[in-house]
Design an enzyme around this catalytic site. Structure first.
Site, short mmCIF file in Angstrom:
data_model
loop_
_atom_site.label_atom_id
_atom_site.label_comp_id
_atom_site.label_asym_id
_atom_site.label_seq_id
_atom_site.Cartn_x
_atom_site.Cartn_y
_atom_site.Cartn_z
N CYS A 42 2.43 16.07 36.76
CA CYS A 42 2.33 16.11 38.21
C CYS A 42 0.90 16.42 38.66
O CYS A 42 0.34 15.72 39.49
CB CYS A 42 3.31 17.17 38.75
SG CYS A 42 3.22 17.37 40.52
N CYS A 47 1.96 13.11 40.62
CA CYS A 47 2.08 13.32 42.07
C CYS A 47 0.76 13.63 42.77
O CYS A 47 0.43 13.02 43.78
CB CYS A 47 3.03 14.47 42.38
SG CYS A 47 4.22 14.90 41.11
N LYS A 50 -2.19 11.00 42.47
CA LYS A 50 -1.67 9.80 43.14
C LYS A 50 -1.73 9.95 44.65
O LYS A 50 -2.20 9.07 45.36
CB LYS A 50 -0.24 9.55 42.68
CG LYS A 50 0.44 8.46 43.47
CD LYS A 50 1.93 8.54 43.39
CE LYS A 50 2.50 9.62 44.27
NZ LYS A 50 3.96 9.78 44.05
N TYR A 176 9.04 2.99 41.84
CA TYR A 176 8.16 3.69 42.78
C TYR A 176 6.72 3.79 42.28
O TYR A 176 5.79 3.65 43.06
CB TYR A 176 8.75 5.04 43.20
CG TYR A 176 8.47 6.21 42.29
CD1 TYR A 176 7.37 7.03 42.52
CD2 TYR A 176 9.29 6.51 41.20
CE1 TYR A 176 7.11 8.13 41.70
CE2 TYR A 176 9.04 7.59 40.39
CZ TYR A 176 7.94 8.40 40.63
OH TYR A 176 7.67 9.46 39.82
N GLU A 180 3.67 2.10 44.38
CA GLU A 180 2.66 3.03 44.90
C GLU A 180 1.26 2.60 44.46
O GLU A 180 0.32 2.58 45.26
CB GLU A 180 2.95 4.46 44.44
CG GLU A 180 4.12 5.07 45.19
CD GLU A 180 4.50 6.47 44.74
OE1 GLU A 180 5.21 7.15 45.48
OE2 GLU A 180 4.09 6.89 43.64
N HIS A 435 9.94 13.93 71.63
CA HIS A 435 9.43 12.70 72.21
C HIS A 435 7.92 12.81 72.46
O HIS A 435 7.47 13.86 72.92
CB HIS A 435 10.15 12.42 73.53
CG HIS A 435 9.79 11.11 74.12
ND1 HIS A 435 10.22 9.91 73.59
CD2 HIS A 435 9.00 10.79 75.18
CE1 HIS A 435 9.73 8.92 74.31
NE2 HIS A 435 8.97 9.42 75.27
N GLU A 440 12.69 10.72 66.32
CA GLU A 440 13.74 10.93 67.32
C GLU A 440 14.79 9.82 67.26
O GLU A 440 15.93 10.00 67.69
CB GLU A 440 13.15 11.05 68.74
CG GLU A 440 12.53 9.79 69.27
CD GLU A 440 11.97 9.97 70.70
OE1 GLU A 440 12.64 10.58 71.54
OE2 GLU A 440 10.84 9.49 70.96
P1 FAD Z 1 5.35 17.41 32.58
O1 FAD Z 1 4.81 17.73 33.90
O2 FAD Z 1 5.13 16.04 32.04
O3 FAD Z 1 4.77 18.48 31.57
C1 FAD Z 1 4.96 18.41 30.19
C2 FAD Z 1 3.79 19.06 29.51
O4 FAD Z 1 4.08 19.24 28.13
C3 FAD Z 1 2.51 18.21 29.56
O5 FAD Z 1 1.45 18.98 30.10
C4 FAD Z 1 2.24 17.83 28.11
O6 FAD Z 1 0.86 17.76 27.81
C5 FAD Z 1 2.91 18.99 27.37
N1 FAD Z 1 3.33 18.68 26.01
C6 FAD Z 1 4.02 17.59 25.56
N2 FAD Z 1 4.28 17.71 24.25
C7 FAD Z 1 3.75 18.90 23.85
C8 FAD Z 1 3.70 19.58 22.61
N3 FAD Z 1 4.30 19.09 21.52
N4 FAD Z 1 3.08 20.78 22.56
C9 FAD Z 1 2.50 21.31 23.67
N5 FAD Z 1 2.52 20.70 24.87
C10 FAD Z 1 3.15 19.52 24.97
N6 FAD Z 1 7.39 13.51 41.04
C11 FAD Z 1 7.58 13.89 42.32
O7 FAD Z 1 8.41 14.75 42.58
N7 FAD Z 1 6.86 13.32 43.34
C12 FAD Z 1 5.90 12.38 43.11
O8 FAD Z 1 5.27 11.90 44.04
C13 FAD Z 1 5.68 11.97 41.77
N8 FAD Z 1 4.73 11.05 41.49
C14 FAD Z 1 4.50 10.69 40.20
C15 FAD Z 1 3.53 9.74 39.94
C16 FAD Z 1 3.27 9.34 38.66
C17 FAD Z 1 2.22 8.31 38.39
C18 FAD Z 1 4.02 9.91 37.58
C19 FAD Z 1 3.76 9.50 36.17
C20 FAD Z 1 4.99 10.86 37.82
C21 FAD Z 1 5.25 11.26 39.13
N9 FAD Z 1 6.23 12.20 39.44
C22 FAD Z 1 6.45 12.56 40.73
C23 FAD Z 1 7.09 12.78 38.38
C24 FAD Z 1 6.64 14.19 37.98
O9 FAD Z 1 5.26 14.17 37.67
C25 FAD Z 1 7.45 14.70 36.80
O10 FAD Z 1 8.83 14.60 37.12
C26 FAD Z 1 7.15 16.15 36.45
O11 FAD Z 1 5.79 16.31 36.14
C27 FAD Z 1 8.00 16.60 35.26
O12 FAD Z 1 7.65 17.91 34.90
P2 FAD Z 1 7.92 18.43 33.42
O13 FAD Z 1 7.60 19.88 33.43
O14 FAD Z 1 9.27 18.03 32.97
O15 FAD Z 1 6.92 17.64 32.49
#
Ligand code: FAD
Length: 451
Positions: A42, A47, A50, A176, A180, A435, A440
């Protein structure tokens, strides 16, 4: 058995950070492991950057509309490296804030890639961390089919660091993320081609939303190749040529695949310790309490492959922390999760689509309004806004609110609260509008278009 930590979290993204800092706040001894940058997808490649790019692209509309309001026609030039640098600075600032939030809460941050060595131990480089409970929050990553020449393509991860703005781009996927980025690049003056396998963009959204959105996006000048897929990529001189299933060839400087994301489970050593993953897509299998097939190992966020949104990962992280270290167990309510698509036009939606309501066997009343937003009149912009309510014929409860047009995401957030409170159409009718706004319209639609 004595463990070094009460909780080790693998992954400091949206879900992992929230779970780690709240658990520590409740008194647990917590470490979080991160292999890349704090804040996860994110903050770094999702997010946040973006939305910053969406803001950058939105100036194109403002400059185009301004003469209608008496401004001159001069158009400032655009500097892509300056935007990327400003974005990088902002993300670096957020990375630091995430670090501070975690350390202030007493969470130890361990840099590196985590891998299970046994069910209670994770190795990071040459260090091992043992914990009573372990939370997998490793998120997801872009996925692209292995068509011939696929290695010539890029994904959303690369878009945030392009050294220069392409002149022409081909984007595969009308979900999406695809729409986007198509909107961002088009706004920044790039010739943009969007290839999508279905007749309308944004699968799974309401049918009227999909039709209206697709029409408006095309009207803006984005080349949507609908009902098609890319079969191969080839390098021809400086160009990347995408060949579609009907033989059409699209030459561009860049191809981006936005056809899906997959859970990040590879290399974690899950199989060896007995944590089951879904064979199809690789998501960690969990029960309603986010518990994996190994009882003291849990998983949340994109890695469990439910609803891939930041607020959902945050809610799951909070539910985990409350349940295990807080005062009482908590779950996550997946009903009526609002969401937005920050394209041109924007989409905001919450609740059931008309099609979903029909499939559930509900009798529905549909209200729909298509109109020109006030600002577009003087601007001379021929773009219409769509608002739609899907209402239960029996109970009058609002099943779904769908908006396509300016500020759709901002508009729908408030209606999502109303829906959580069980709002009925009669209650919307009794609400006084603000308004003049576009919103609205949602409290003044009186005549159903369908019963
Ligand atoms: P992540 O945020 O992906 O975090 C996982 C973390 O784990 C990462 O930092 C990674 O480096 C780390 N990791 C992975 N494997 C290991 C390992 N073995 N050891 C240590 N660290 C590790 N969501 C919205 O709600 N609104 C939006 O507008 C939106 N826009 C988006 C736009 C794009 C282009 C993308 C790709 C996604 C978007 N999302 C959006 C989705 C949102 O980013 C994800 O749903 C959210 O980040 C998920 O969070 P998470 O904690 O599950 O995983």
């Amino acid at each position: 058995m004595k463990y070094e930590y009460d909780l080790v979290v693998i992954g400091a993204g949206s879900g992992g950070v929230r779970a780690a800092r709240m658990s520590a706040g409740f008194g647990a001894k917590v470490a979080v492991i991160e292999s890349s940058h704090l804040g996860g997808t994110c903050v770094n490649v999702g997010c946040v950057p973006k939305k910053l790019f969406v803001y950058a692209a939105s100036f194109a509309d403002a400059f185009e509309d301004a003469p209608g309001f008496g401004w001159g026609r001069a158009r400032p030039s655009f500097d892509w490296p300056a935007l990327v640098e400003a974005k990088n600075n902002e993300i670096a600032r957020l990375n630091k804030i995430y670090g501070k939030i975690l350390t202030d809460a007493g969470v130890e941050i361990v840099e590196g890639r985590g891998r299970f060595v046994d069910p209670h131990t994770v190795r990071v480089g040459d260090r091992t961390l043992s914990a009573k409970k372990i939370l997998i929050a490793t998120g997801g990553k872009p996925w692209a089919p292995e068509i011939p020449g696929h290695e010539l393509g890029t994904t959303s991860n690369d878009m945030f660091f392009l050294p220069k703005l392409p002149k022409r781009i081909v984007i595969a996927g009308g979900g999406y993320i695809g729409v986007e980025f198509a909107s961002i690049f088009h706004g920044l003056g790039v010739e943009t081609h969007l290839v999508h396998r279905h007749e309308f963009l944004l699968n799974r959204f309401d049918g009227d939303v999909r039709r209206h959105f697709t029409e408006q996006l095309r009207h803006r000048g984005i080349h949507a190749h609908l009902g098609h897929t890319i079969q191969s990529l080839q390098k021809r001189g400086e160009d990347i040529v995408a060949t579609l299933d009907d033989g059409t060839q699209l030459a561009a400087d860049l191809q981006m695949a936005a056809v899906g994301r997959r859970p990040n489970t590879q290399g974690l050593g899950l199989e060896e310790i007995g944590v089951d993953v879904d064979h199809d897509r690789g998501g960690v299998v969990v029960n309603d309490d986010f518990q994996t097939t190994v009882p003291h190992i849990y998983a949340i966020g994109d890695v469990i492959d439910r609803i891939q949104l930041t607020p959902v990962a945050l809610a799951e992280g909070m539910a985990f922390a409350h349940t295990h270290y807080g005062d009482k167990p908590r779950g996550v309510d997946y009903e009526s999760i609002p969401t937005a698509v920050f394209g041109t036009p924007q989409v905001g939606t919450v609740g059931l689509t008309e099609e979903e309501a029909w499939h559930r066997g509900e009798e529905v009343v549909v209200f729909r309004s298509v109109f020109t937003p006030m600002k577009n009149i003087l601007a001379g912009r021929h773009e219409k806004m769509l608002m739609k309510l899907v209402v239960c014929a029996q109970t009058d409860k609002v099943f779904g609110v769908h908006v396509v047009g300016p500020d759709a995401g901002e508009i729908v957030q408030g209606f999502a609260v109303a829906m959580k409170c069980g709002a009925t159409k009669a209650q919307l009718d009794h609400t006084v509008g603000i308004h003049p706004t576009a919103a609205e319209e949602l409290v003044t639609m009186r005549t159903p278009v369908k019963k």
